[in-house]
Design an enzyme around this catalytic site. Sequence first.
Site, short mmCIF file in Angstrom:
data_model
loop_
_atom_site.label_atom_id
_atom_site.label_comp_id
_atom_site.label_asym_id
_atom_site.label_seq_id
_atom_site.Cartn_x
_atom_site.Cartn_y
_atom_site.Cartn_z
N ALA A 64 0.83 -1.20 0.00
CA ALA A 64 0.00 0.00 0.00
C ALA A 64 0.87 1.26 0.00
CB ALA A 64 -0.92 -0.01 1.23
N THR A 93 3.21 -7.91 2.01
CA THR A 93 2.91 -7.94 0.57
C THR A 93 3.84 -8.90 -0.17
OG1 THR A 93 2.15 -5.66 0.73
CG2 THR A 93 2.61 -6.51 -1.49
N ASP A 272 1.74 -1.16 14.66
CA ASP A 272 2.23 0.17 15.07
C ASP A 272 1.26 1.27 14.65
OD1 ASP A 272 4.31 -1.61 15.19
OD2 ASP A 272 5.82 -0.22 14.45
N HIS A 293 -5.74 -18.38 8.19
CA HIS A 293 -5.64 -19.05 6.88
C HIS A 293 -5.66 -20.54 7.17
CE1 HIS A 293 -4.21 -20.46 3.03
NE2 HIS A 293 -4.34 -19.24 2.53
N THR A 305 -0.83 -21.84 -0.59
CA THR A 305 -1.81 -20.91 -1.15
C THR A 305 -3.13 -21.60 -1.47
OG1 THR A 305 -2.32 -19.43 -2.98
CG2 THR A 305 -0.77 -21.18 -3.47
N GLU A 306 -4.19 -20.82 -1.30
CA GLU A 306 -5.54 -21.29 -1.64
C GLU A 306 -5.59 -21.69 -3.12
OE1 GLU A 306 -8.17 -18.54 0.40
OE2 GLU A 306 -9.70 -18.97 -1.10
N ARG A 309 -5.78 -25.36 -3.75
CA ARG A 309 -7.15 -25.90 -3.71
C ARG A 309 -7.95 -25.40 -4.92
NH1 ARG A 309 -9.06 -23.51 1.39
NH2 ARG A 309 -7.01 -22.57 1.59
N ARG A 330 -12.57 -18.83 4.23
CA ARG A 330 -11.53 -19.28 5.16
C ARG A 330 -12.01 -19.55 6.56
NH1 ARG A 330 -6.99 -15.13 3.05
NH2 ARG A 330 -6.66 -16.31 1.15
N HIS A 432 -3.72 -14.91 10.02
CA HIS A 432 -3.31 -14.52 8.67
C HIS A 432 -3.59 -13.05 8.34
CE1 HIS A 432 -2.36 -15.12 4.48
NE2 HIS A 432 -3.57 -14.76 4.07
N HIS A 433 -4.79 -12.58 8.68
CA HIS A 433 -5.15 -11.23 8.26
C HIS A 433 -5.96 -10.55 9.36
CE1 HIS A 433 -5.66 -8.23 5.03
NE2 HIS A 433 -6.77 -7.93 5.67
N GLU A 462 -3.69 -2.89 5.04
CA GLU A 462 -4.19 -3.72 6.15
C GLU A 462 -4.36 -2.94 7.45
OE1 GLU A 462 -2.34 -7.62 6.11
OE2 GLU A 462 -3.31 -8.15 8.01
N ARG A 472 -12.09 -11.82 5.20
CA ARG A 472 -11.61 -11.35 3.90
C ARG A 472 -11.57 -12.50 2.90
NH1 ARG A 472 -6.91 -11.54 1.30
NH2 ARG A 472 -5.60 -12.02 3.10
N GLY A 475 -7.36 -12.96 -2.03
CA GLY A 475 -7.14 -12.15 -3.23
C GLY A 475 -7.65 -10.73 -3.10
N ALA A 477 -7.06 -8.62 -0.54
CA ALA A 477 -6.16 -7.67 0.15
C ALA A 477 -5.22 -7.00 -0.84
CB ALA A 477 -5.36 -8.38 1.23
P1 FAD Z 1 2.46 -4.65 4.45
O1 FAD Z 1 2.75 -5.19 3.12
O2 FAD Z 1 2.60 -5.56 5.61
O3 FAD Z 1 3.42 -3.38 4.63
C1 FAD Z 1 3.43 -2.62 5.81
C2 FAD Z 1 4.84 -2.12 5.99
O4 FAD Z 1 4.87 -1.14 7.03
C3 FAD Z 1 5.80 -3.22 6.41
O5 FAD Z 1 6.91 -3.24 5.57
C4 FAD Z 1 6.16 -2.87 7.84
O6 FAD Z 1 7.44 -3.27 8.21
C5 FAD Z 1 6.04 -1.34 7.80
N1 FAD Z 1 5.83 -0.75 9.10
C6 FAD Z 1 5.03 -1.19 10.10
N2 FAD Z 1 5.10 -0.35 11.14
C7 FAD Z 1 5.97 0.64 10.80
C8 FAD Z 1 6.45 1.79 11.46
N3 FAD Z 1 6.10 2.07 12.71
N4 FAD Z 1 7.33 2.59 10.82
C9 FAD Z 1 7.74 2.30 9.56
N5 FAD Z 1 7.33 1.20 8.90
C10 FAD Z 1 6.44 0.40 9.50
N6 FAD Z 1 -3.69 -11.02 0.01
C11 FAD Z 1 -4.19 -11.17 -1.24
O7 FAD Z 1 -5.07 -10.42 -1.63
N7 FAD Z 1 -3.69 -12.12 -2.07
C12 FAD Z 1 -2.72 -12.99 -1.69
O8 FAD Z 1 -2.29 -13.80 -2.47
C13 FAD Z 1 -2.23 -12.90 -0.36
N8 FAD Z 1 -1.34 -13.79 0.10
C14 FAD Z 1 -0.84 -13.63 1.36
C15 FAD Z 1 0.12 -14.54 1.84
C16 FAD Z 1 0.66 -14.37 3.09
C17 FAD Z 1 1.66 -15.37 3.61
C18 FAD Z 1 0.27 -13.26 3.89
C19 FAD Z 1 0.86 -13.04 5.24
C20 FAD Z 1 -0.69 -12.38 3.43
C21 FAD Z 1 -1.26 -12.57 2.18
N9 FAD Z 1 -2.23 -11.70 1.70
C22 FAD Z 1 -2.73 -11.85 0.45
C23 FAD Z 1 -2.59 -10.50 2.46
C24 FAD Z 1 -1.82 -9.30 1.90
O9 FAD Z 1 -0.54 -9.71 1.47
C25 FAD Z 1 -1.67 -8.18 2.92
O10 FAD Z 1 -2.88 -7.91 3.54
C26 FAD Z 1 -1.19 -6.92 2.23
O11 FAD Z 1 -0.09 -7.21 1.43
C27 FAD Z 1 -0.87 -5.85 3.25
O12 FAD Z 1 -0.26 -4.79 2.58
P2 FAD Z 1 0.11 -3.47 3.37
O13 FAD Z 1 0.89 -2.62 2.45
O14 FAD Z 1 -1.08 -2.92 4.02
O15 FAD Z 1 1.03 -3.99 4.55
C1 SIN Z 2 -3.35 -17.49 -0.47
O1 SIN Z 2 -2.67 -17.44 -1.49
O2 SIN Z 2 -3.96 -18.48 -0.09
C2 SIN Z 2 -3.48 -16.25 0.34
C3 SIN Z 2 -4.34 -15.32 -0.36
C4 SIN Z 2 -4.85 -14.24 0.50
O3 SIN Z 2 -4.58 -14.18 1.69
O4 SIN Z 2 -5.59 -13.41 -0.05
#
Ligand code: FAD
Ligand code: SIN
Length: 610
Positions: A64, A93, A272, A293, A305-306, A309, A330, A432-433, A462, A472, A475, A477
């Site tokens: 994000a 991510t 945080d 998850h 990964t889902e 399945r 889920r 997971h989320h 997130e 959720r 896919g 997120a």
């Molecule tokens: P993040 O990508 O977690 O980024 C947040 C960043 O902020 C991190 O780098 C963190 O270190 C930083 N941060 C935190 N606090 C501070 C601070 N105080 N100061 C500075 N930096 C800070 N979703 C889907 O839709 N499809 C998928 O296939 C999928 N697969 C997934 C697989 C796994 C294993 C996981 C864990 C999640 C998956 N998700 C998936 C969920 C999705 O990846 C996340 O919800 C999404 O990527 C979150 O993005 P974000 O940018 O909000 O947070």
């Molecule tokens: C997965 O690939 O099963 C994770 C997908 C997600 O969390 O959206």
Amino acid sequence: MKKGKLIGFAAMVAAAAAVIAFSGSFHTRLNKSEKEKNVQEAVAEVEPEKEKQADIVIIGAGGAGMTAAVEAVQKGATNLVVLEKMPITGGNTVRATGGLNAAETPYQAAEGIEDSIELFVEDTMKGGKNLNDPELVQVMAEQSGEAVAWVNEIGGDLSVVGQFGGASVKRIHRPSDTSAVGPMLVKALNAKLKELEVPVFLETEAVHILLDEKGAVQGVQAVTKGGEPYTISCKAVILATGGFGANSEMVVRYKKELDGFFTTNHLGATGDGIAMMEELKAGFADMDQIQTHPTVNPDTTTMYTEGVRGNGAILVNQTGHRFVNELETRDIVSEAILNQEGGTCFIVFDQSVRESLSAIESYIEKGIITQGNTPEELAEAIGVDKDQLKKTLEQYAVFQSEGIDAEFGRESMEVPMNKPPYYAGLCAPAVHHTMGGVKIDTDSQVLKEDGSKIPGLFAAGEVVGGVHGANRLGGNAVTDIVVFGRLAGSRAYDYVMEDGGFTEATMNLAQEEEAVEPEVKGNYKDGTYTGTGKGNNGDITVEVLVESGSVTAVNLTDHAETPGIYEAAEKAVIASVIKTQTVSVDGVSGATRTSDGIKEAIAAALEKAK
Ligand code: FAD
Ligand code: SIN
């Protein structure tokens, strides 16, 4: 923020030092008290020249935050910085595997898939048990197709469409080679930020967002790994700190049933942003909605990964029986697994599923998949009744050929699952989320408890609550972070333009540490490992963090090396190890014995990660 206000800012920071509340990041977890002490002392002494200025500060370099940065610069922003507390970008991510949901895309059309924004909204609301904010869901669905196009425009690759749980049609978009979506997206975002010369300050942890007397954003207070205070005055902040799935204390505070569960999340997902928003009396939505998850390997916390399945795999319990529609949402699948003996099950698939999804190769490389040439051989290897597993697979093949799952009503059954060899992986649900988070409006603007806006404060990803409701859909997120990341970047740009426009960049990477990113992928087991080596003045102990197979962070946890000398070796050796994923790297002249000690300690730690 104009220069004249900077001295006043120093006083404000010193006052804020008294209330600094540290989160449990990798660094703070390692030496919290030492760091806290350093920061409090250093903050009190902060010099005006240590204060920085930017027009937009983005907190968090995950999907994000980086998306917001790219969008803002593409619109014309000139003076913005991204702060990231971890040693590498990517957050959760980079772990994303399955893909990004989008409706009405050309890739769906090419496969004859009939989808619509309305159906996407309907599925998302149903999956979220109607707890979702319908306006946010509408925005996400409407802009999902553009999100796919945007990712591809910035150098990403989303073109294959697959099936996921809770989706009425094939809607999840993934790379053309069917590999994981996260590494592709983060790579594209990293490259774009580099091309656009956006400074990303790693190991810089934001601790407070500062408001002026009118309640509008005026700055961010952060600290570096070494405890150096970092005060950036700014006009707008985009909060993109991700969720709190790795903060077990916080998870249990909101959902005590999850006590003792492991997590799929990266170490930095500590909530945080939630803490910062509580200080500002922001509004929150759905904080108790935390998703597990269903299919996570309990030994390594690797998520299957889902998509496995979605592409055909089934779930069987310890007696070899199926027990649920594997493509249910889920919450339902997780609960069904927890109701099986031992709270675990096996994900079972055949060679055709393996060939359909390259993400599976990484599970095989990690050693978390068992193989058998026949169903009986596989059953024997995993300790399941062989006659029953054979029967289950045969029956599933009949359901698949007839297009009706008479047992559990599964609709999408891609393949008959009868092409040898056969594979199985042990799974159990894991945190997971975190669906809950700060409230935003459809412009990604943060709202207070009373529904009014905090001027200049935007949030995406997130850390935000309300988009996904009670559950959720897989896919959604990644769609969320691209759609709302772009919106936050765009609206923050508009806000700064209305507030006098952008100023010339005063912070750039040349003044700061170089970003360290792996150049190659490592081949280690995920986890945190310690090792010791002989330095110049005695033993050096390190803690090495391995995520997604690669070394992502190294910390010196104990040593007696000479201050003023060891730091250069620490910085250079660790950076090189992370870049190359080996310990065969150059040391630093003038600190050769320290360099060798650090390398020896890392090598000892990595021995345990093989
Ligand atoms: P993040 O990508 O977690 O980024 C947040 C960043 O902020 C991190 O780098 C963190 O270190 C930083 N941060 C935190 N606090 C501070 C601070 N105080 N100061 C500075 N930096 C800070 N979703 C889907 O839709 N499809 C998928 O296939 C999928 N697969 C997934 C697989 C796994 C294993 C996981 C864990 C999640 C998956 N998700 C998936 C969920 C999705 O990846 C996340 O919800 C999404 O990527 C979150 O993005 P974000 O940018 O909000 O947070
Ligand atoms: C997965 O690939 O099963 C994770 C997908 C997600 O969390 O959206």
